[in-house]
Design a protein around this motif. Structure first.
Motif, short mmCIF file in Angstrom:
data_model
loop_
_atom_site.label_atom_id
_atom_site.label_comp_id
_atom_site.label_asym_id
_atom_site.label_seq_id
_atom_site.Cartn_x
_atom_site.Cartn_y
_atom_site.Cartn_z
N PRO A 9 -17.86 -17.45 8.14
CA PRO A 9 -17.28 -18.77 8.30
C PRO A 9 -18.19 -19.62 8.84
N LEU A 11 -21.32 -20.98 8.34
CA LEU A 11 -22.54 -20.64 8.18
C LEU A 11 -22.98 -21.64 6.89
N ARG A 17 -24.28 -28.39 11.49
CA ARG A 17 -23.07 -27.69 12.70
C ARG A 17 -24.01 -27.76 13.85
N TYR A 22 -27.55 -24.19 16.70
CA TYR A 22 -27.78 -23.46 15.44
C TYR A 22 -29.20 -24.09 14.80
N ASN A 71 -23.92 -11.56 9.13
CA ASN A 71 -23.71 -12.25 10.28
C ASN A 71 -22.01 -12.61 10.21
N ALA A 73 -20.19 -14.17 11.85
CA ALA A 73 -19.78 -15.38 12.37
C ALA A 73 -18.68 -15.44 13.53
N ALA A 74 -17.53 -16.12 13.48
CA ALA A 74 -16.30 -16.00 14.36
C ALA A 74 -15.56 -14.60 14.13
N HIS A 77 -15.87 -11.67 16.31
CA HIS A 77 -15.25 -11.36 17.51
C HIS A 77 -13.52 -11.13 17.34
N HIS A 97 -27.06 -12.59 14.70
CA HIS A 97 -26.56 -13.55 15.24
C HIS A 97 -27.67 -14.64 15.57
N ILE A 98 -27.43 -15.88 15.37
CA ILE A 98 -28.32 -16.94 15.44
C ILE A 98 -28.52 -17.32 16.90
N SER A 99 -27.33 -17.42 17.52
CA SER A 99 -27.39 -17.85 18.85
C SER A 99 -27.14 -16.57 19.67
N THR A 101 -24.85 -14.91 21.68
CA THR A 101 -23.69 -14.67 21.94
C THR A 101 -23.46 -14.34 23.50
N ARG A 104 -23.00 -17.14 25.87
CA ARG A 104 -22.14 -18.21 25.56
C ARG A 104 -20.50 -17.83 26.12
N ARG A 108 -17.05 -14.62 22.83
CA ARG A 108 -18.20 -14.14 22.11
C ARG A 108 -18.80 -12.72 22.37
C1 DQA Z 1 -22.74 -16.87 15.33
C2 DQA Z 1 -21.92 -16.47 16.67
C3 DQA Z 1 -20.55 -16.69 16.72
O1 DQA Z 1 -19.90 -16.48 17.94
C4 DQA Z 1 -20.01 -18.05 15.84
O2 DQA Z 1 -18.59 -17.88 15.91
C5 DQA Z 1 -20.74 -18.19 14.75
C6 DQA Z 1 -22.33 -17.86 14.72
C7 DQA Z 1 -24.26 -16.93 15.51
O3 DQA Z 1 -24.95 -16.36 14.46
O4 DQA Z 1 -24.83 -17.38 16.48
O5 DQA Z 1 -20.18 -18.77 13.77
O6 DQA Z 1 -22.48 -15.57 14.71
#
Ligand code: DQA
Length: 139
Positions: A9, A11, A17, A22, A71, A73-74, A77, A97-99, A101, A104, A108
């Motif tokens: 979700p 992405l 965003r 990101y 990935n 995403a949310a 977790h 994961h891009i970031s 986690t 953060r 996460r």
């Molecule tokens: C993410 C990290 C997740 O915590 C977040 O909800 C995302 C992107 C990342 O790629 O850094 O949507 O998966």
């Protein structure tokens, strides 16, 4: 070699965003570069904001692909269902994961994907996907 990138979700909004987290590039632009960079591979991409669609895609990718780069995403977790889908298939999954986690919010830090994944690549921006693809080329 056939690999698929499955993105969860929000992405689909990469590029606009939270650019500080990101980056500024859309996934479509980045994916075109990846396809050129890894032109000897058959790379596919699927994105959904819907948990069940991600689970269907993971199930259907089994045996059709040599590897899945995920990935979630949310859902990373929260989704026991996606974790179970990975457990149920034999195609290897690399979590991306891009970031970073872990730098953060605490929520996460938990991943339902990691225990089922072959490996995890976190925090290198979009380059995390390049690194995940490269991991399938080893040996
Ligand atoms: C993410 C990290 C997740 O915590 C977040 O909800 C995302 C992107 C990342 O790629 O850094 O949507 O998966």
């Amino acid at each position: 070699m056939k690999l698929i990138i499955i993105n969860g979700p929000n992405l689909n909004l990469l590029g606009t965003r939270e650019p500080d987290t990101y980056g500024n590039q859309s996934f479509e632009d980045y994916f075109s570069k990846l396809q050129f960079q890894f032109r000897d591979l058959e790379l596919s991409h699927f994105q959904s904001n819907i948990e069940g669609e991600l689970i269907d895609k993971i199930q259907n990718a089994d045996k059709e692909f040599d590897g899945i780069i995920l990935n979630a995403a949310a859902y990373t977790h929260t989704s026991i269902g996606i974790g179970d889908a990975i457990k149920a298939i034999s195609t290897p999954v690399v979590e991306v994961h891009i970031s970073n986690t872990f730098s953060r919010e605490k929520f996460r830090h938990k991943s339902f994907i990691s225990p089922q994944a072959e490996g995890v690549i976190i925090g290198f921006g979009l380059q995390s996907y390049d690194l995940a693809i490269s991991s399938f080329l080893k040996g």
